[in-house]
Design a protein around this motif. Sequence first.
Motif, mmCIF file in Angstrom:
data_model
loop_
_atom_site.group_PDB
_atom_site.id
_atom_site.type_symbol
_atom_site.label_atom_id
_atom_site.label_comp_id
_atom_site.label_asym_id
_atom_site.label_seq_id
_atom_site.Cartn_x
_atom_site.Cartn_y
_atom_site.Cartn_z
ATOM 1 N N GLY A 154 31.774 36.367 17.017
ATOM 2 C CA GLY A 154 31.343 34.891 17.108
ATOM 3 C C GLY A 154 32.333 34.290 17.243
ATOM 4 O O GLY A 154 32.854 33.554 18.246
ATOM 5 N N VAL A 155 33.497 34.511 16.789
ATOM 6 C CA VAL A 155 35.257 34.447 16.582
ATOM 7 C C VAL A 155 35.713 34.368 17.994
ATOM 8 O O VAL A 155 36.298 33.500 18.674
ATOM 9 N N PHE A 156 34.741 36.158 18.186
ATOM 10 C CA PHE A 156 35.637 36.982 19.720
ATOM 11 C C PHE A 156 34.653 35.363 20.843
ATOM 12 O O PHE A 156 36.132 35.158 21.622
ATOM 13 N N TRP A 157 33.922 34.941 21.053
ATOM 14 C CA TRP A 157 32.999 34.002 22.008
ATOM 15 C C TRP A 157 33.596 32.646 21.699
ATOM 16 O O TRP A 157 33.834 31.945 23.325
ATOM 17 N N VAL A 158 34.159 32.368 20.910
ATOM 18 C CA VAL A 158 34.676 30.822 20.664
ATOM 19 C C VAL A 158 36.230 30.554 21.537
ATOM 20 O O VAL A 158 36.422 29.646 22.420
ATOM 21 N N GLY A 159 36.896 32.214 21.131
ATOM 22 C CA GLY A 159 38.465 31.788 21.721
ATOM 23 C C GLY A 159 38.550 32.061 22.870
ATOM 24 O O GLY A 159 39.144 32.042 23.566
ATOM 25 N N MET A 160 37.033 33.140 23.612
ATOM 26 C CA MET A 160 37.305 33.525 25.273
ATOM 27 C C MET A 160 36.628 32.074 25.916
ATOM 28 O O MET A 160 37.264 31.874 26.972
ATOM 29 N N PHE A 161 35.796 31.418 25.291
ATOM 30 C CA PHE A 161 35.699 30.168 25.647
ATOM 31 C C PHE A 161 36.382 29.101 26.278
ATOM 32 O O PHE A 161 36.897 28.283 26.741
ATOM 33 N N GLY A 162 37.718 28.708 24.700
ATOM 34 C CA GLY A 162 38.418 28.675 24.735
ATOM 35 C C GLY A 162 39.901 28.264 25.687
ATOM 36 O O GLY A 162 40.505 27.741 26.983
ATOM 37 N N VAL A 163 39.715 29.858 26.278
ATOM 38 C CA VAL A 163 41.010 30.113 27.223
ATOM 39 C C VAL A 163 40.098 30.120 28.214
ATOM 40 O O VAL A 163 41.163 30.352 29.079
ATOM 41 N N VAL A 164 39.249 30.298 28.751
ATOM 42 C CA VAL A 164 37.819 30.055 30.291
ATOM 43 C C VAL A 164 38.341 28.556 30.435
ATOM 44 O O VAL A 164 38.588 27.818 31.634
ATOM 45 N N VAL A 165 38.620 27.876 29.684
ATOM 46 C CA VAL A 165 38.138 26.101 29.614
ATOM 47 C C VAL A 165 39.801 25.519 29.997
ATOM 48 O O VAL A 165 40.150 24.516 30.815
ATOM 49 N N ASN A 166 40.471 26.344 29.063
ATOM 50 C CA ASN A 166 42.079 25.462 29.120
ATOM 51 C C ASN A 166 42.035 26.293 30.336
ATOM 52 O O ASN A 166 43.522 25.642 31.360
ATOM 53 N N ALA A 167 42.302 27.878 31.334
ATOM 54 C CA ALA A 167 42.854 28.229 32.261
ATOM 55 C C ALA A 167 42.183 27.769 33.538
ATOM 56 O O ALA A 167 42.475 26.882 34.204
ATOM 57 N N LEU A 168 40.470 27.480 33.737
ATOM 58 C CA LEU A 168 39.877 25.885 34.605
ATOM 59 C C LEU A 168 41.122 24.615 34.789
ATOM 60 O O LEU A 168 41.225 23.868 35.338
ATOM 61 N N LEU A 169 41.077 24.585 33.269
ATOM 62 C CA LEU A 169 42.016 22.428 33.341
ATOM 63 C C LEU A 169 43.009 22.778 34.118
ATOM 64 O O LEU A 169 43.350 21.895 34.716
ATOM 65 N N VAL A 170 44.282 23.483 33.706
ATOM 66 C CA VAL A 170 45.676 24.252 33.914
ATOM 67 C C VAL A 170 45.634 24.342 35.108
ATOM 68 O O VAL A 170 45.724 23.355 36.364
ATOM 69 N N ALA A 171 44.584 24.821 35.848
ATOM 70 C CA ALA A 171 44.307 24.990 37.395
ATOM 71 C C ALA A 171 44.082 24.339 38.528
ATOM 72 O O ALA A 171 44.951 23.360 39.779
ATOM 73 N N ALA A 172 43.342 23.143 37.322
ATOM 74 C CA ALA A 172 42.123 21.596 38.334
ATOM 75 C C ALA A 172 44.021 20.638 38.329
ATOM 76 O O ALA A 172 43.856 19.915 39.416
ATOM 77 N N GLU A 173 44.152 20.573 37.466
ATOM 78 C CA GLU A 173 45.623 19.973 36.843
ATOM 79 C C GLU A 173 46.987 20.211 37.678
ATOM 80 O O GLU A 173 47.197 19.416 38.566
ATOM 81 N N ARG A 174 47.264 21.388 37.936
ATOM 82 C CA ARG A 174 48.248 22.030 39.101
ATOM 83 C C ARG A 174 47.913 21.716 40.208
ATOM 84 O O ARG A 174 48.556 20.965 41.305
ATOM 85 N N ARG A 175 46.449 21.743 40.852
ATOM 86 C CA ARG A 175 46.279 21.409 42.232
ATOM 87 C C ARG A 175 45.862 19.881 42.885
ATOM 88 O O ARG A 175 46.446 19.820 43.741
ATOM 89 N N ALA A 176 45.702 19.719 41.427
ATOM 90 C CA ALA A 176 45.519 17.880 41.806
ATOM 91 C C ALA A 176 47.000 17.413 41.763
ATOM 92 O O ALA A 176 47.170 16.064 41.997
ATOM 93 N N PHE A 177 47.264 17.243 40.649
ATOM 94 C CA PHE A 177 48.810 16.721 40.754
ATOM 95 C C PHE A 177 50.206 17.790 40.878
ATOM 96 O O PHE A 177 51.195 17.745 41.029
ATOM 97 N N ARG A 178 49.991 18.194 42.500
ATOM 98 C CA ARG A 178 51.406 19.195 42.844
ATOM 99 C C ARG A 178 52.160 18.809 42.903
ATOM 100 O O ARG A 178 53.494 18.909 42.705
ATOM 101 N N TRP A 179 51.996 17.310 43.281
ATOM 102 C CA TRP A 179 53.637 16.523 43.283
ATOM 103 C C TRP A 179 53.645 16.183 42.108
ATOM 104 O O TRP A 179 55.722 15.889 42.344
ATOM 105 N N HIS A 180 53.671 16.588 40.676
ATOM 106 C CA HIS A 180 53.649 16.603 39.665
ATOM 107 C C HIS A 180 54.583 17.488 38.834
ATOM 108 O O HIS A 180 56.012 17.206 38.688
#
Length: 271
Positions: free
Chosen positions: A237-263
Amino acid sequence: MSAQTLSRPRPASSASRWYRRAAGALAFAVLIELASRTGLADPEFLPPASEIVWRAGALLLDPGFGAHALTSLLAWAIGLCVAALLAVPLGLLLGSVPIIDAAMRSVVEFLRPIPSVALIPLVALVIGTGLQHRIALVVYASLWPILYNTMYGLRGVDPLAKESLRAYGFGPLSVLLRVSLPSSAPFITTGIRLAAGVALILTVSTEIVAGRGEGVGVFIFFAGIAVPARMTDILAGVFWVGMFGVVVNALLVAAERRAFRWHHAQLGERS
């Protein structure tokens, strides 16, 4: 080309970063496997990594665990969205109006250090222990990273750009929407990314402490109080909690880099 430019290290590619992270995760799993298999750690309390991953894969196909996961994800998503809807306007208000900031500063500084976990019993008594209990605590915990990043972003807005709009007759609201909000948007999204991890921690922690209903934390809680304790289920159960956190963080980082390339380009130039 200057010597400083030549000496600046090239940023690692995205594939290279992922290879390194995967190698680190694999090395950690091998370490757990060896510690359990060789007796350095008691297998009853630390099962081999292969058994944990095998059980995690089985849980992925288990409808009962799926219901727990969906309940946790619902509380996480609603709480994070509500926190963002509250924190961004409040941060813009406090960051733009010094009088209100001065009046509310003591209240904010008093509430911010209070651990959200310490409020679990109080919130349970006031609004019950259902889904609304988890959402309320997630909102409280997630509010602060977004609020402070919004205020910090406003402090970094170019004053010349604001003065230029004022010189052309634009009012405070127009300056806020046309200059301040777009300039602080990268900091706001960073706050939301940080709050996403905090929200996940509070969701699972609240479920474990409450110990009732559905949720991954409830699944972990009942696996822990079983006789004997089902450590493989707990760690899966802890494994899936950690995996969800990794996936969400990766998706948000990718979206942030794409939306704010100038920054990110500006940050690269400054470094």
